[in-house]
Design a protein around this motif. Structure first.
Motif, PDB file in Angstrom:
ATOM      1  N   ALA A   1       0.876  -1.174   0.000  1.00  0.00           N
ATOM      2  CA  ALA A   1       0.000   0.000   0.000  1.00  0.00           C
ATOM      3  C   ALA A   1       0.911   1.222   0.000  1.00  0.00           C
ATOM      4  O   ALA A   1       1.508   1.555   1.021  1.00  0.00           O
ATOM      5  N   GLY A   2       1.049   1.856  -1.159  1.00  0.00           N
ATOM      6  CA  GLY A   2       1.982   2.980  -1.268  1.00  0.00           C
ATOM      7  C   GLY A   2       3.395   2.492  -1.030  1.00  0.00           C
ATOM      8  O   GLY A   2       3.853   1.543  -1.663  1.00  0.00           O
ATOM      9  N   HIS A   3       4.090   3.111  -0.067  1.00  0.00           N
ATOM     10  CA  HIS A   3       5.467   2.718   0.252  1.00  0.00           C
ATOM     11  C   HIS A   3       5.521   1.693   1.385  1.00  0.00           C
ATOM     12  O   HIS A   3       6.603   1.265   1.780  1.00  0.00           O
ATOM     13  N   ASP A   4       4.366   1.314   1.923  1.00  0.00           N
ATOM     14  CA  ASP A   4       4.310   0.353   3.022  1.00  0.00           C
ATOM     15  C   ASP A   4       3.995  -1.040   2.484  1.00  0.00           C
ATOM     16  O   ASP A   4       3.346  -1.185   1.455  1.00  0.00           O
ATOM     17  N   ARG A   5       4.466  -2.036   3.214  1.00  0.00           N
ATOM     18  CA  ARG A   5       4.168  -3.410   2.809  1.00  0.00           C
ATOM     19  C   ARG A   5       4.080  -4.293   4.035  1.00  0.00           C
ATOM     20  O   ARG A   5       4.696  -4.030   5.064  1.00  0.00           O
ATOM     21  N   PHE A   6       3.317  -5.354   3.884  1.00  0.00           N
ATOM     22  CA  PHE A   6       3.169  -6.353   4.937  1.00  0.00           C
ATOM     23  C   PHE A   6       3.514  -7.710   4.347  1.00  0.00           C
ATOM     24  O   PHE A   6       3.006  -8.076   3.292  1.00  0.00           O
ATOM     25  N   SER A   7       4.381  -8.451   5.011  1.00  0.00           N
ATOM     26  CA  SER A   7       4.787  -9.782   4.584  1.00  0.00           C
ATOM     27  C   SER A   7       4.297 -10.799   5.589  1.00  0.00           C
ATOM     28  O   SER A   7       4.627 -10.717   6.780  1.00  0.00           O
ATOM     29  N   PHE A   8       3.508 -11.760   5.139  1.00  0.00           N
ATOM     30  CA  PHE A   8       3.036 -12.812   6.016  1.00  0.00           C
ATOM     31  C   PHE A   8       4.206 -13.631   6.560  1.00  0.00           C
ATOM     32  O   PHE A   8       4.201 -14.028   7.709  1.00  0.00           O
ATOM     33  N   ARG A   9       5.214 -13.887   5.732  1.00  0.00           N
ATOM     34  CA  ARG A   9       6.375 -14.672   6.171  1.00  0.00           C
ATOM     35  C   ARG A   9       7.135 -13.926   7.272  1.00  0.00           C
ATOM     36  O   ARG A   9       7.480 -14.496   8.298  1.00  0.00           O
ATOM     37  N   THR A  10       7.406 -12.635   7.048  1.00  0.00           N
ATOM     38  CA  THR A  10       8.127 -11.839   8.034  1.00  0.00           C
ATOM     39  C   THR A  10       7.365 -11.761   9.361  1.00  0.00           C
ATOM     40  O   THR A  10       7.959 -11.799  10.425  1.00  0.00           O
ATOM     41  N   ALA A  11       6.023 -11.698   9.265  1.00  0.00           N
ATOM     42  CA  ALA A  11       5.187 -11.616  10.460  1.00  0.00           C
ATOM     43  C   ALA A  11       5.011 -12.983  11.141  1.00  0.00           C
ATOM     44  O   ALA A  11       4.364 -13.076  12.177  1.00  0.00           O
ATOM     45  N   GLY A  12       5.575 -14.047  10.552  1.00  0.00           N
ATOM     46  CA  GLY A  12       5.476 -15.375  11.131  1.00  0.00           C
ATOM     47  C   GLY A  12       4.137 -16.065  10.872  1.00  0.00           C
ATOM     48  O   GLY A  12       3.777 -16.998  11.584  1.00  0.00           O
ATOM     49  N   LEU A  13       3.412 -15.615   9.857  1.00  0.00           N
ATOM     50  CA  LEU A  13       2.106 -16.188   9.555  1.00  0.00           C
ATOM     51  C   LEU A  13       2.176 -17.286   8.493  1.00  0.00           C
ATOM     52  O   LEU A  13       1.157 -17.839   8.111  1.00  0.00           O
ATOM     53  N   LEU A  14       3.376 -17.606   8.011  1.00  0.00           N
ATOM     54  CA  LEU A  14       3.559 -18.713   7.059  1.00  0.00           C
ATOM     55  C   LEU A  14       4.592 -19.672   7.605  1.00  0.00           C
ATOM     56  O   LEU A  14       5.554 -19.318   8.184  1.00  0.00           O
TER      57      LEU A  14
END
Length: 100
Positions: free
Chosen positions: A87-100
């Protein structure tokens, strides 16, 4: 200004997790599955883009999509490397967040 794509895409990844090509999910899962079966790669990542004014934080539908694709791909020998929401310059990674 880039217009966000409302449909998630699957990035087909090589063994080093480098994107090789994109497979749209807008035509439905069956069409995407047929394209994936033609590839010899065994990893994919879900890529979503949202308007820059929105948060990249996952919503309930994003979590359901991730779980559903993971369960569908696993028996085929295809791994889900990540689910990235931009979203714009922001991003969310499921792997980084430990959700994968």
């Amino acid at each position: 200004m880039q217009v966000p794509d409302p449909h998630p895409m699957l990035a087909v990844l090589d063994a080093a997790w480098r994107p090789q090509r994109m497979v749209p999910l807008d035509a439905g899962w069956q069409g995407a599955l047929m394209r994936l079966m033609m590839d010899e790669e065994s990893w994919v990542a879900i890529i979503q883009r949202r308007a820059s004014t929105l948060s990249p934080a996952p919503r309930a539908a994003d979590l359901m999509l991730t779980r559903s694709l993971f369960r569908s791909l696993h028996p085929l020998g295809i791994g889900l490397a990540d689910h990235v929401i931009e979203a714009g310059h922001d991003r969310f990674s499921f792997r980084t967040a430990g959700l994968l």
